[in-house]
Design a protein around this motif. Structure first.
Motif, PDB file in Angstrom:
ATOM      1  N   GLY A 151      31.798  52.311  20.589  1.00  0.00           N
ATOM      2  CA  GLY A 151      30.639  51.550  20.167  1.00  0.00           C
ATOM      3  C   GLY A 151      30.773  50.073  20.479  1.00  0.00           C
ATOM      4  O   GLY A 151      31.627  49.649  21.265  1.00  0.00           O
ATOM      5  N   ASP A 152      29.908  49.284  19.838  1.00  0.00           N
ATOM      6  CA  ASP A 152      29.837  47.848  20.103  1.00  0.00           C
ATOM      7  C   ASP A 152      30.493  47.026  18.996  1.00  0.00           C
ATOM      8  O   ASP A 152      30.088  45.885  18.729  1.00  0.00           O
ATOM      9  CB  ASP A 152      28.377  47.419  20.265  1.00  0.00           C
ATOM     10  N   TRP A 153      31.503  47.585  18.346  1.00  0.00           N
ATOM     11  CA  TRP A 153      32.152  46.857  17.258  1.00  0.00           C
ATOM     12  C   TRP A 153      32.850  45.595  17.749  1.00  0.00           C
ATOM     13  O   TRP A 153      32.845  44.563  17.059  1.00  0.00           O
ATOM     14  CB  TRP A 153      33.156  47.761  16.543  1.00  0.00           C
ATOM     15  N   LEU A 154      33.443  45.643  18.926  1.00  0.00           N
ATOM     16  CA  LEU A 154      34.124  44.455  19.453  1.00  0.00           C
ATOM     17  C   LEU A 154      33.111  43.353  19.761  1.00  0.00           C
ATOM     18  O   LEU A 154      33.365  42.176  19.472  1.00  0.00           O
ATOM     19  CB  LEU A 154      34.917  44.814  20.713  1.00  0.00           C
ATOM     20  N   ALA A 155      31.967  43.707  20.315  1.00  0.00           N
ATOM     21  CA  ALA A 155      30.921  42.713  20.583  1.00  0.00           C
ATOM     22  C   ALA A 155      30.425  42.081  19.282  1.00  0.00           C
ATOM     23  O   ALA A 155      30.188  40.871  19.213  1.00  0.00           O
ATOM     24  CB  ALA A 155      29.764  43.359  21.337  1.00  0.00           C
ATOM     25  N   ALA A 156      30.283  42.904  18.234  1.00  0.00           N
ATOM     26  CA  ALA A 156      29.854  42.373  16.944  1.00  0.00           C
ATOM     27  C   ALA A 156      30.904  41.432  16.368  1.00  0.00           C
ATOM     28  O   ALA A 156      30.572  40.383  15.785  1.00  0.00           O
ATOM     29  CB  ALA A 156      29.583  43.520  15.973  1.00  0.00           C
ATOM     30  N   ALA A 157      32.192  41.777  16.524  1.00  0.00           N
ATOM     31  CA  ALA A 157      33.257  40.917  16.016  1.00  0.00           C
ATOM     32  C   ALA A 157      33.244  39.565  16.723  1.00  0.00           C
ATOM     33  O   ALA A 157      33.400  38.517  16.085  1.00  0.00           O
ATOM     34  CB  ALA A 157      34.605  41.596  16.201  1.00  0.00           C
ATOM     35  N   TYR A 158      33.046  39.573  18.041  1.00  0.00           N
ATOM     36  CA  TYR A 158      33.003  38.309  18.770  1.00  0.00           C
ATOM     37  C   TYR A 158      31.763  37.492  18.401  1.00  0.00           C
ATOM     38  O   TYR A 158      31.794  36.253  18.439  1.00  0.00           O
ATOM     39  CB  TYR A 158      33.057  38.566  20.272  1.00  0.00           C
ATOM     40  N   ALA A 159      30.674  38.161  18.039  1.00  0.00           N
ATOM     41  CA  ALA A 159      29.497  37.435  17.554  1.00  0.00           C
ATOM     42  C   ALA A 159      29.820  36.706  16.250  1.00  0.00           C
ATOM     43  O   ALA A 159      29.388  35.563  16.028  1.00  0.00           O
ATOM     44  CB  ALA A 159      28.327  38.394  17.357  1.00  0.00           C
ATOM     45  N   VAL A 160      30.607  37.358  15.386  1.00  0.00           N
ATOM     46  CA  VAL A 160      31.018  36.721  14.134  1.00  0.00           C
ATOM     47  C   VAL A 160      31.942  35.541  14.425  1.00  0.00           C
ATOM     48  O   VAL A 160      31.838  34.477  13.796  1.00  0.00           O
ATOM     49  CB  VAL A 160      31.706  37.747  13.217  1.00  0.00           C
ATOM     50  N   TRP A 161      32.868  35.698  15.382  1.00  0.00           N
ATOM     51  CA  TRP A 161      33.735  34.587  15.756  1.00  0.00           C
ATOM     52  C   TRP A 161      32.904  33.414  16.273  1.00  0.00           C
ATOM     53  O   TRP A 161      33.183  32.246  15.952  1.00  0.00           O
ATOM     54  CB  TRP A 161      34.746  35.028  16.809  1.00  0.00           C
ATOM     55  N   MET A 162      31.908  33.684  17.080  1.00  0.00           N
ATOM     56  CA  MET A 162      31.067  32.613  17.611  1.00  0.00           C
ATOM     57  C   MET A 162      30.322  31.895  16.489  1.00  0.00           C
ATOM     58  O   MET A 162      30.285  30.648  16.454  1.00  0.00           O
ATOM     59  CB  MET A 162      30.072  33.187  18.621  1.00  0.00           C
ATOM     60  N   LEU A 163      29.747  32.655  15.560  1.00  0.00           N
ATOM     61  CA  LEU A 163      29.056  32.028  14.439  1.00  0.00           C
ATOM     62  C   LEU A 163      30.027  31.243  13.559  1.00  0.00           C
ATOM     63  O   LEU A 163      29.672  30.208  13.003  1.00  0.00           O
ATOM     64  CB  LEU A 163      28.335  33.093  13.614  1.00  0.00           C
ATOM     65  N   GLY A 164      31.264  31.744  13.463  1.00  0.00           N
ATOM     66  CA  GLY A 164      32.271  31.000  12.719  1.00  0.00           C
ATOM     67  C   GLY A 164      32.561  29.646  13.345  1.00  0.00           C
ATOM     68  O   GLY A 164      32.717  28.635  12.644  1.00  0.00           O
ATOM     69  N   TRP A 165      32.643  29.604  14.663  1.00  0.00           N
ATOM     70  CA  TRP A 165      32.860  28.335  15.355  1.00  0.00           C
ATOM     71  C   TRP A 165      31.684  27.385  15.155  1.00  0.00           C
ATOM     72  O   TRP A 165      31.864  26.161  15.093  1.00  0.00           O
ATOM     73  CB  TRP A 165      33.070  28.581  16.847  1.00  0.00           C
ATOM     74  N   ILE A 166      30.474  27.933  15.066  1.00  0.00           N
ATOM     75  CA  ILE A 166      29.296  27.082  14.915  1.00  0.00           C
ATOM     76  C   ILE A 166      29.121  26.614  13.475  1.00  0.00           C
ATOM     77  O   ILE A 166      28.854  25.432  13.209  1.00  0.00           O
ATOM     78  CB  ILE A 166      28.037  27.837  15.385  1.00  0.00           C
ATOM     79  N   ILE A 167      29.281  27.535  12.524  1.00  0.00           N
ATOM     80  CA  ILE A 167      29.024  27.213  11.123  1.00  0.00           C
ATOM     81  C   ILE A 167      30.254  26.624  10.440  1.00  0.00           C
ATOM     82  O   ILE A 167      30.139  25.819   9.516  1.00  0.00           O
ATOM     83  CB  ILE A 167      28.554  28.472  10.363  1.00  0.00           C
ATOM     84  N   GLY A 168      31.455  27.010  10.878  1.00  0.00           N
ATOM     85  CA  GLY A 168      32.683  26.541  10.237  1.00  0.00           C
ATOM     86  C   GLY A 168      32.766  25.037  10.041  1.00  0.00           C
ATOM     87  O   GLY A 168      33.180  24.567   8.974  1.00  0.00           O
ATOM     88  N   PRO A 169      32.381  24.217  11.034  1.00  0.00           N
ATOM     89  CA  PRO A 169      32.470  22.762  10.854  1.00  0.00           C
ATOM     90  C   PRO A 169      31.672  22.224   9.685  1.00  0.00           C
ATOM     91  O   PRO A 169      31.983  21.148   9.175  1.00  0.00           O
ATOM     92  CB  PRO A 169      31.934  22.221  12.191  1.00  0.00           C
ATOM     93  N   VAL A 170      30.636  22.946   9.242  1.00  0.00           N
ATOM     94  CA  VAL A 170      29.862  22.479   8.097  1.00  0.00           C
ATOM     95  C   VAL A 170      30.742  22.399   6.854  1.00  0.00           C
ATOM     96  O   VAL A 170      30.586  21.524   6.007  1.00  0.00           O
ATOM     97  CB  VAL A 170      28.665  23.417   7.847  1.00  0.00           C
ATOM     98  N   PHE A 171      31.724  23.320   6.738  1.00  0.00           N
ATOM     99  CA  PHE A 171      32.588  23.366   5.561  1.00  0.00           C
ATOM    100  C   PHE A 171      33.906  22.640   5.776  1.00  0.00           C
ATOM    101  O   PHE A 171      34.665  22.453   4.831  1.00  0.00           O
ATOM    102  CB  PHE A 171      32.890  24.819   5.186  1.00  0.00           C
ATOM    103  N   SER A 172      34.198  22.256   6.996  1.00  0.00           N
ATOM    104  CA  SER A 172      35.483  21.598   7.262  1.00  0.00           C
ATOM    105  C   SER A 172      35.298  20.172   7.758  1.00  0.00           C
ATOM    106  O   SER A 172      36.072  19.666   8.556  1.00  0.00           O
ATOM    107  CB  SER A 172      36.275  22.396   8.308  1.00  0.00           C
ATOM    108  N   GLY A 173      34.243  19.504   7.274  1.00  0.00           N
ATOM    109  CA  GLY A 173      34.069  18.104   7.594  1.00  0.00           C
ATOM    110  C   GLY A 173      33.757  17.825   9.048  1.00  0.00           C
ATOM    111  O   GLY A 173      34.190  16.793   9.585  1.00  0.00           O
ATOM    112  N   GLY A 174      33.032  18.692   9.708  1.00  0.00           N
ATOM    113  CA  GLY A 174      32.664  18.438  11.087  1.00  0.00           C
ATOM    114  C   GLY A 174      33.611  19.002  12.103  1.00  0.00           C
ATOM    115  O   GLY A 174      33.535  18.658  13.286  1.00  0.00           O
ATOM    116  N   GLY A 175      34.501  19.883  11.685  1.00  0.00           N
ATOM    117  CA  GLY A 175      35.406  20.522  12.628  1.00  0.00           C
ATOM    118  C   GLY A 175      36.596  19.653  12.981  1.00  0.00           C
ATOM    119  O   GLY A 175      36.860  18.609  12.383  1.00  0.00           O
ATOM    120  N   ASP A 176      37.322  20.094  14.007  1.00  0.00           N
ATOM    121  CA  ASP A 176      38.527  19.400  14.433  1.00  0.00           C
ATOM    122  C   ASP A 176      38.148  18.162  15.244  1.00  0.00           C
ATOM    123  O   ASP A 176      37.652  18.273  16.365  1.00  0.00           O
ATOM    124  CB  ASP A 176      39.395  20.342  15.273  1.00  0.00           C
TER     125      ASP A 176
END
Length: 581
Positions: free
Chosen positions: A49-74
């Motif tokens: 199935g497409d579980w790996l594609a879904a996991a990478y979609a979550v990683w991508m959203l994490g990179w986009i949304i994560g900076p909101v909680f970590s002071g703007g990212g690295d």
């Protein structure tokens, strides 16, 4: 290339000297959790199935949304550092992009992307070879999407409309991640992933491995476009924020506490970062609770108000740190009650919205009135008491608002401490509602009285503790915010970890960070669902058990959560006793 190599060496030197003490333990904890998630992602590469594609979609959203909680990212290397060097924007952006690959997050993401090699090896030797450049290009897409998102958000936070819009979008996206199961079921896929996930930018590497080599070219074009966009945004980031020329009504206050309230309300209305935070909390609460409406289930809708309150408290957990050295105004005003004024202003900003959500959404579902009103009342008092208390005792030195750089999200240099403080606030505020929730579940409307009583007690008692701490340690607190250094025995040292081996520090950080998961959602919330007859919901394990095992699982989860928090307190306490002995 010379610029990129120089920036990489600078990044490595800075990281090498910042991996000690609390920051080092935070990085180790984050790295450990990241490796666990990366290992789980690689495991999905061998699943159909497409579980790996879904996991990478979550990683991508994490990179986009994560900076909101970590002071703007690295932003170990900020663009402002090189504004006087005279580098062209494209050359600076390319150098910063290369240096962005140095760090814990990119390495862990690259490990997760090695799932492409595993998926390719299942296809053919050629596919495994194609997976290598696909990994690098996919990581570059993730990093650049994060950089562009932070830059766009930084520009958006220069206007009230942009701050509100950014908070709305971020809250909706993060709530979507938390309620992804709802949309998976709504698409009628059952346990499968919707096919369109493969065609998101996060899935282009997987498409290339599966034989669609145009996906490699598409990623290269996307990287070029994102790099050009980031370079253009860097030039705009250097611009100064414009101040409003609109006249303001003068503040009139009869008492010093009223003056604090007026000042805080002005801050809530003018500070664009606070506008963003409050909008984010509201959007997250409403969308998270409203997402099950897609399936026709309204049972979670009344919980929008409690979720909003918890998120609002979490976003403002460092309220003194974000205000910076303006504290000297309160310290030099005899008789001023800064804590009580901030508590009142926080309630004015949060309580009306929370009460409207509670009444409106509970009216739609027809209940449970007693439980929602009890928890809402308790959380309002708990949040108003816990926000100043935790900020005084565990303050993270922040940047004065007038000195914020081109990234308004970065209000402190210690992103890990801010993230940990936010999660700790979520857990502590949620705990303040447990007694009222238990009374409401057992005795109905008596829970509302219990919620009002516990909320008032938290407001008065926790505020009094914060007030005493501020009066006793005010000068030290101000010194710490001016210099960024914590004096021994000063504010914040009560929560400072003693010298311990790295393994013990990692255990403590994991316990503090993850203890709320078994205690609150898997324990308390699952118990509420079971008591209301709401079974087989989302990820609440106890609701899937047979009748004889439901409450034992709830009790076990609560015990695990309390044990984790107890262990997180006992290990530092033992280390302090050993050091004193």
């Amino acid at each position: 290339m010379a610029v990129a190599l120089t920036l990489v060496r600078m990044k490595v030197a800075i990281l090498r000297h910042s991996t000690k003490g609390q920051r080092g333990s935070t990085m180790a904890t984050g790295g450990t959790l990241g490796l666990v998630l990366a290992a789980g992602t690689i495991y999905l590469a061998i699943q159909p199935g497409d579980w790996l594609a879904a996991a990478y979609a979550v990683w991508m959203l994490g990179w986009i949304i994560g900076p909101v909680f970590s002071g703007g990212g690295d932003e170990t290397l900020r663009p402002e550092f090189f504004s006087l060097v005279g580098l062209p924007p494209q050359r600076l952006a390319a150098g910063l992009l290369v240096s962005a690959f140095v760090g814990v997050a990119p390495v862990i993401s690259l490990i997760a992307l090695s799932g492409l090699v595993v998926a390719g090896a299942r296809e053919s030797a050629v596919a495994a070879l194609v997976a290598v450049p696909a990994m690098v290009l996919q990581l570059a897409v993730f990093v650049l999407l994060s950089k562009v998102a932070v830059a766009v958000l930084g520009i958006a936070l220069r206007s009230r409309v942009g701050a509100v819009g950014a908070g709305l979008i971020n809250g909706v996206v993060l709530a979507f991640l938390g309620q992804a199961w709802v949309f998976a079921v709504a698409f009628g896929q059952g346990g499968q992933i919707p096919g369109f996930v493969r065609y998101l930018p996060s899935g282009w590497g997987l498409l290339a491995v599966q034989g669609d080599y145009l996906a490699l070219a598409a990623m290269a074009v996307l990287i070029a476009l994102l790099l050009a966009a980031w370079a253009a945004l860097l030039t705009r980031r250097a611009g100064a924020n414009r101040t409003s020329a609109r006249g303001r009504r003068p503040m009139r206050a009869a008492t010093s506490q009223d003056a604090v309230v007026a000042k805080e309300l002005r801050t809530w209305s003018r500070d664009l970062v606070r506008n963003h935070q409050l909008t984010f909390a509201l959007a997250y609460g409403v969308f998270f609770a409203g997402a099950p409406l897609v399936l026709g289930w309204t049972g979670m809708l009344p919980w929008a108000a409690p979720i909003f309150i918890v998120m609002a408290a979490s976003m403002t957990s460092n309220i003194y740190g974000t205000d910076g050295t303006a504290l000297w105004l309160s310290l030099m005003t005899p008789g001023a009650s800064d804590v009580r004024g901030r508590q009142r202003a926080w309630l004015v900003a949060v309580a009306p919205v929370a009460l409207v959500l509670a009444v409106a959404f509970t009216s739609i579902t027809g209940g449970p009135w007693a439980l929602i009103l009890a928890i809402t009342a308790a959380l309002l008092g708990g949040g108003a008491g816990m926000v100043p208390l935790l900020s005084v005792y565990a303050l993270v030195p922040g940047t004065d608002p007038q000195r914020r750089a081109g990234n308004p999200l970065r209000t402190s240099e210690d992103d890990g401490a801010l993230t940990g403080l936010a999660y700790l606030m979520m857990a502590l505020v949620a705990v303040t509602a447990v007694p009222a929730g238990a009374v409401a579940a057992l005795y109905g409307w008596w829970g509302v009285a219990a919620g009002i009583a516990t909320g008032a007690l938290c407001y008065w008692g926790l505020g009094r503790l914060a007030q005493r701490r501020l009066a006793a340690q005010g000068p030290e607190l101000l010194h710490m915010m001016r210099t960024g250094r914590r004096p021994e025995g000063g504010p914040g040292t009560a929560f400072k970890l003693p010298d311990m081996p790295k393994a013990q520090r990692t255990i403590v950080m994991i316990c503090w960070s993850l203890g709320a998961i078994p205690l609150i959602p898997q324990g308390v919330v699952a118990g509420v669902f079971i008591s209301n007859g709401q079974l087989r919901h989302s990820w609440f394990l106890a609701t899937y058990m047979t009748p004889g095992l439901r409450w034992p699982v709830v009790a076990l989860m609560v015990a695990i959560g309390l044990t984790m928090y107890g262990l997180g307190l006992w290990i530092p306490h033992r280390a302090k006793k050993r050091a004193a002995g």
